[in-house]
Scaffold this motif. Structure first.
Motif, short mmCIF file in Angstrom:
data_model
loop_
_atom_site.label_atom_id
_atom_site.label_comp_id
_atom_site.label_asym_id
_atom_site.label_seq_id
_atom_site.Cartn_x
_atom_site.Cartn_y
_atom_site.Cartn_z
N GLY A 324 0.80 -1.22 0.00
CA GLY A 324 0.00 0.00 0.00
C GLY A 324 0.83 1.26 0.00
O GLY A 324 0.37 2.31 -0.48
N MET A 325 2.06 1.22 0.55
CA MET A 325 2.93 2.40 0.54
C MET A 325 3.16 2.89 -0.89
O MET A 325 3.15 4.09 -1.16
CB MET A 325 4.28 2.07 1.18
N LEU A 326 3.39 1.95 -1.79
CA LEU A 326 3.63 2.30 -3.19
C LEU A 326 2.42 2.99 -3.79
O LEU A 326 2.55 4.03 -4.47
CB LEU A 326 3.95 1.03 -3.98
N PHE A 327 1.24 2.47 -3.49
CA PHE A 327 0.03 3.01 -4.12
C PHE A 327 -0.46 4.28 -3.46
O PHE A 327 -1.22 5.04 -4.06
CB PHE A 327 -1.06 1.93 -4.17
N ILE A 328 -0.02 4.55 -2.22
CA ILE A 328 -0.29 5.86 -1.64
C ILE A 328 0.45 6.93 -2.44
O ILE A 328 -0.06 8.01 -2.70
CB ILE A 328 0.13 5.89 -0.16
#
Length: 507
Positions: A324-328
């Protein structure tokens, strides 16, 4: 003479009509040239894909790194406190994950309204309005922090009411009260962050986040291990590093963003109610998403053999969180791209950005899905050596794999929604898909059909699937020309301008 005069008038009128039509045609040609070119073949499509990818990652990568640093602040705090004892670790974990996480999500959602307004104003060339919008957001978020303060003050009885043991609730409540200043730091941080994101000035966010994390680790070591201040020292380090990050961002804005920052303005107090409504819609949209996955853990805790069920879900959510860090980062990047292009009056460029980010996100999601399925029996070894727990995680791997695909598309579509100002619409979609459909279905499958944790998760995934499909349909049917016109009108109304013209050059 009369006839000749009429003929001359007709000729003059005809010439004028031709001239007007010619001018209109030139304007249309200029507008067409200003927007992104039409893609006619595979080579042009590939060129658009590469160009848009570069722009997305130039924005998204530093933002993702900044978010990782924020995540690291919480993680390192728990790591240091864990050496003080299990009670202290539980207290900090609960304080950060329950009370602080609640305020974090709400304030981040409120601040996300600024992504819409600052991005569209910047695209429209009204850069000076960004500072006014940021000040409005400061006012609203600081007021919201005051309203949220009782959660910190009365954290101990609230946690007891939620079923926590008395000693854990008391220790967690004491720690939560001590980190109250950090919430007000977020109220300053988020608007400043969105102000910089709208202008693609994101490298400075990455550097400030990194320095703040390093300082935080140093302060933790000093206060906890050298001065032996215990939880009070951990709270002090948490507050100081958070305020360091916020103040550093403000200093950069005031000192180096002269176009967007023109000083404090009484205009910040105008149009506050319209700003509040968009901010609340943004907060509800985001919180409904955050709380949805938190509910999964809560429901799992009431199953038989709850410890194994909760631990297996927690491991899966941890893996999903790192993805999810990447997609944030991509969420913020596409929000900037959409808002900038709509504000510039470039609907085709907006559409290209949306197509590219959805395609890339889906590719990353499918890659993550393949990885999880390939190592389904092994990746849990990182977290546990318990064979029973490893088997439980392996049994959930297929659901984690599907979740990672859906959670690769859903955040970027939400970013599109923020960039376009559709927060209220998405909030209704989230409410219906998640809480009216997905959550009850998960409860029925998990408890009534006795499918356990897999049934709860599968039902909630159906809610996520419905939400994603609806959002994709909304994006597919969107009239981007109408959205660009609406963005310009929003800038005019909320910026206080009587008239605004469509830009003739790309921002």
């Amino acid at each position: 003479m009369a006839v000749a005069l009429d003929s001359e008038n007709d000729e003059e009128t005809g010439a004028l009509v031709v001239e007007v039509k010619g001018a209109k045609q030139i304007d249309e040609e200029e507008e067409e040239v200003d927007d992104a070119p039409v893609v006619r073949n595979g080579g042009e499509a590939w060129g658009v894909f590469l160009g848009e990818s570069n722009r997305l990652w130039a924005i998204g990568a530093p933002i993702a790194f900044n978010i990782i640093c924020l995540y690291g602040t919480n993680s390192t705090t728990q790591m240091f406190v864990g050496h003080l004892g299990n009670l202290q670790l539980s207290a900090v974990a609960i304080g950060l994950s329950v009370v602080s996480n609640f305020s974090f999500g709400f304030l981040l959602g409120m601040g996300s309204a600024l992504e819409t307004l600052c991005g569209q104003a910047f695209g429209a060339g009204h850069v000076a309005m960004l500072g006014v919008y940021m000040q409005r957001s400061w006012i609203i978020l600081l007021t919201s922090s005051l309203l949220l303060s009782p959660l910190y003050v009365f954290a101990t009885p609230i946690l007891k009411l939620l079923g926590q043991e008395d000693d854990v609730a008391a220790e967690a409540g004491a720690f939560t009260l001590r980190i109250l200043p950090q919430m007000f730091a977020l109220a300053v941080n988020f608007p400043t962050q969105k102000f910089l994101q709208a202008q693609s000035k994101v490298a400075v966010l990455a550097w400030i986040g990194f320095v703040a994390l390093v300082v935080h680790v140093g302060l933790l070591g000093l206060f906890v291990f050298v001065f032996h201040w215990g939880l009070g020292g951990a709270a002090a380090a948490y507050n100081m590093s958070s305020w360091l990050m916020s103040i550093a961002q403000v200093i950069y804005v005031v000192g180096w963003c002269k176009d967007g920052w023109t000083g404090l303005s009484w205009s910040a107090f105008k149009e506050l109610w319209a700003f509040v409504k968009l901010s609340l819609a943004s907060a509800v949209m985001l919180c409904l998403e955050i709380w949805y996955m938190m509910v999964l853990v809560v429901l799992t805790g009431h199953l038989n053999n709850a410890e194994i069920a909760v631990d297996s879900i927690s491991i899966c959510m941890n893996i999903n969180g790192w993805e999810g860090m990447l997609f944030i980062g991509l969420n913020a990047a596409i929000s900037v791209r959409v808002s900038n292009e709509l504000g510039s009056g470039r609907p085709r460029a907006t559409m290209h950005a949306v197509i590219v980010v959805v395609a890339q996100s889906l590719a990353f999601g499918l890659l993550a899905m393949a990885f999880i399925l390939a190592f389904r029996s092994h990746f849990s070894i990182i977290f546990t050596s318990d064979k029973e727990l490893q088997k439980a995680v392996a049994n959930l791997a297929h659901l984690l794999a599907v979740t990672m695909v859906l959670n690769s598309i859903q955040p970027v579509i939400s970013g599109v929604a923020v960039g376009g100002g559709w927060q209220a619409l998405v909030a209704y979609i989230n409410l219906g898909s998640y809480y009216i459909f997905g959550l009850p279905l998960g409860f029925i499958l998990g408890y009534m059909f006795n499918w356990g944790v897999q049934g709860i998760w599968a039902g909630m995934l159906c809610g996520t699937s419905m939400q994603t499909i609806i959002l994709l349909y909304v994006v597919w049917k969107t009239d981007w020309k109408a959205e660009a016109a609406q963005a310009l009108e929003r800038v005019r109304l909320w910026g206080g301008q009587e008239e605004i013209k469509l830009p003739t050059q790309s921002s």
